[in-house]
Scaffold this motif. Structure first.
Motif, short mmCIF file in Angstrom:
data_model
loop_
_atom_site.label_atom_id
_atom_site.label_comp_id
_atom_site.label_asym_id
_atom_site.label_seq_id
_atom_site.Cartn_x
_atom_site.Cartn_y
_atom_site.Cartn_z
N GLU A 275 41.35 37.41 40.59
CA GLU A 275 41.58 38.15 39.36
C GLU A 275 40.48 39.19 39.09
OE1 GLU A 275 42.17 35.41 36.18
OE2 GLU A 275 43.95 34.49 37.08
N ASN A 276 39.82 39.62 40.16
CA ASN A 276 38.79 40.64 40.06
C ASN A 276 39.05 41.75 41.07
OD1 ASN A 276 36.71 39.60 38.10
ND2 ASN A 276 36.72 37.88 39.53
N ARG A 277 38.51 42.89 40.78
CA ARG A 277 38.53 44.01 41.72
C ARG A 277 37.24 43.88 42.53
NH1 ARG A 277 41.29 48.98 41.29
NH2 ARG A 277 40.37 50.71 42.48
N ILE A 278 37.36 43.66 43.83
CA ILE A 278 36.17 43.38 44.66
C ILE A 278 36.11 44.35 45.84
CG2 ILE A 278 36.25 40.96 43.97
CD1 ILE A 278 36.92 41.77 47.59
N ARG A 279 34.92 44.42 46.42
CA ARG A 279 34.72 45.28 47.59
C ARG A 279 34.05 44.46 48.69
NH1 ARG A 279 31.23 50.91 47.96
NH2 ARG A 279 32.29 51.74 49.80
N ILE A 280 34.57 44.57 49.88
CA ILE A 280 34.05 43.80 51.01
C ILE A 280 32.71 44.38 51.47
CG2 ILE A 280 34.41 43.17 53.42
CD1 ILE A 280 37.36 42.99 52.83
N LEU A 281 31.71 43.51 51.54
CA LEU A 281 30.38 43.92 52.00
C LEU A 281 30.23 43.70 53.50
CD1 LEU A 281 28.19 42.42 49.15
CD2 LEU A 281 28.63 44.83 49.56
N MET A 282 30.76 42.59 53.97
CA MET A 282 30.65 42.24 55.39
C MET A 282 31.56 41.04 55.66
SD MET A 282 26.75 40.84 54.85
CE MET A 282 26.40 42.34 53.93
N PHE A 283 31.85 40.80 56.90
CA PHE A 283 32.68 39.65 57.25
C PHE A 283 32.51 39.34 58.73
CE2 PHE A 283 35.36 43.35 57.90
CZ PHE A 283 35.99 43.09 59.10
N ASP A 284 32.88 38.11 59.10
CA ASP A 284 32.96 37.73 60.51
C ASP A 284 34.25 36.94 60.69
OD1 ASP A 284 32.40 35.22 59.44
OD2 ASP A 284 30.40 35.06 60.33
N ASP A 285 34.35 36.18 61.75
CA ASP A 285 35.60 35.46 62.00
C ASP A 285 35.79 34.25 61.09
OD1 ASP A 285 33.49 34.10 63.18
OD2 ASP A 285 34.68 33.39 64.87
N LYS A 286 34.75 33.90 60.31
CA LYS A 286 34.84 32.72 59.45
C LYS A 286 34.84 33.04 57.96
CE LYS A 286 32.59 29.59 62.74
NZ LYS A 286 31.46 28.66 62.96
N GLU A 287 34.04 34.03 57.57
CA GLU A 287 33.86 34.28 56.14
C GLU A 287 33.93 35.75 55.78
OE1 GLU A 287 31.16 31.12 53.89
OE2 GLU A 287 30.08 32.07 55.55
N VAL A 288 34.18 35.98 54.49
CA VAL A 288 34.16 37.32 53.90
C VAL A 288 33.13 37.31 52.78
CG1 VAL A 288 35.46 39.07 52.65
CG2 VAL A 288 36.59 37.71 54.42
N PHE A 289 32.22 38.27 52.80
CA PHE A 289 31.24 38.42 51.73
C PHE A 289 31.64 39.62 50.89
CE2 PHE A 289 27.23 35.97 52.98
CZ PHE A 289 27.93 35.06 53.75
N TYR A 290 31.54 39.48 49.57
CA TYR A 290 32.02 40.56 48.71
C TYR A 290 31.24 40.60 47.39
CZ TYR A 290 34.50 36.80 46.23
OH TYR A 290 34.80 35.66 45.54
N GLN A 291 31.42 41.71 46.65
CA GLN A 291 30.88 41.84 45.31
C GLN A 291 31.95 42.46 44.41
OE1 GLN A 291 27.67 41.16 43.64
NE2 GLN A 291 27.82 39.68 45.31
N ILE A 292 31.86 42.18 43.12
CA ILE A 292 32.81 42.71 42.15
C ILE A 292 32.49 44.17 41.86
CG2 ILE A 292 33.72 42.43 39.81
CD1 ILE A 292 32.90 39.48 39.99
N VAL A 293 33.54 44.98 41.71
CA VAL A 293 33.35 46.39 41.37
C VAL A 293 34.07 46.73 40.07
CG1 VAL A 293 33.02 47.18 43.76
CG2 VAL A 293 35.34 47.07 42.80
N ASN A 294 33.62 47.82 39.45
CA ASN A 294 34.24 48.32 38.23
C ASN A 294 35.51 49.08 38.58
OD1 ASN A 294 32.06 47.52 36.34
ND2 ASN A 294 30.85 48.99 37.50
N LYS A 295 36.21 49.55 37.56
CA LYS A 295 37.44 50.31 37.78
C LYS A 295 37.20 51.61 38.54
CE LYS A 295 39.99 48.46 33.81
NZ LYS A 295 40.66 48.79 32.52
N ASP A 296 35.97 52.15 38.43
CA ASP A 296 35.65 53.38 39.17
C ASP A 296 35.09 53.07 40.55
OD1 ASP A 296 33.18 52.36 38.57
OD2 ASP A 296 32.40 54.17 37.59
N ASP A 297 35.18 51.79 40.97
CA ASP A 297 34.78 51.31 42.30
C ASP A 297 33.28 51.22 42.50
OD1 ASP A 297 37.48 51.13 42.90
OD2 ASP A 297 37.55 53.14 43.77
#
Length: 212
Positions: free
Chosen positions: A11-33
């Motif tokens: 239920e959030n707008r998020i942006r992918i920071l990094m990932f590998d074959d096991k996990e996704v790391f992300y942070q929440i972003v505003n409406k203007d990204d």
């Protein structure tokens, strides 16, 4: 999936920071990204299993990282490294490389198997055996990178203060109807946490699995 992509997730707008074959790391972003925590110099990234993320997210659009963002977050660095079963962190530090190499060999590990970090500064955070974060340590070098062996010797030194020789595992507890249940996490590993002072940070722990 690409680094920088924007999704709807939890239920959030998020942006992918990094990932590998096991996990996704992300942070929440505003409406203007823009990142909600863009001004923070110390952040622990949100993380999710890649499988769960794929099943519960909706792609919005791709957005490339700016040069400064890449320099701070370093998505090229591994999310996990030097993860091994069958051994645990030790109470003593290794003063000589030969002592450390012999220690590894006793568990069937060759120093060439150790992964390093292509960076000149990294923050390493030890963990108590009750899984609480302890005082971070800044490691830096003049070469511009850490080879696997020297990185691990430093990590063993940093973690040694929090090792109980009678308890070669980390304890993870969960509540159950009649008390609490302990899950024991053995092995060793180095795991990406986020940034501290705009420097990539990693924590020390056991061998994490999908069910950890």
């Amino acid at each position: 999936m690409k680094i920088g992509d924007i999704y709807n997730y939890t239920e959030n707008r998020i942006r992918i920071l990094m990932f590998d074959d096991k996990e996704v790391f992300y942070q929440i972003v505003n409406k203007d990204d823009t990142f909600v925590y863009a001004k923070y110099k110390t952040i622990s990234y949100y993380r999710a299993s890649k499988e769960h993320f794929k099943l519960n997210s909706n792609f919005i659009k791709s957005l490339e990282f700016e040069k400064k963002e890449l320099e701070i977050h370093r998505p090229d660095l591994p999310l996990r490294l030097n993860c091994f079963s069958g051994l645990f962190w030790v109470k003593n530090s290794f003063e000589k490389k030969n002592d450390f190499e012999n220690f590894l060999k006793s568990f069937g590990i060759n120093k060439e198997e150790l992964t390093g970090l292509d960076i000149n500064k990294v923050v390493v955070i030890p963990t108590s055996q009750q899984l609480t974060s302890k005082k971070p340590t800044l490691l830096q070098n003049e070469k511009g990178y850490f080879i696997g062996e020297e990185l691990m010797i430093e990590c063993f030194r940093i973690q040694s203060e929090y090792v109980n020789l009678e308890k070669p595992y980390f304890s993870k507890f969960r509540l159950i109807p009649f008390g609490r249940e302990e899950k024991r996490l053995t092995g060793i590993g180095i795991y990406r946490l986020g940034i501290k002072g705009n420097i990539p940070s990693y924590y020390l722990g056991g061998l994490e699995t999908e069910n950890s």
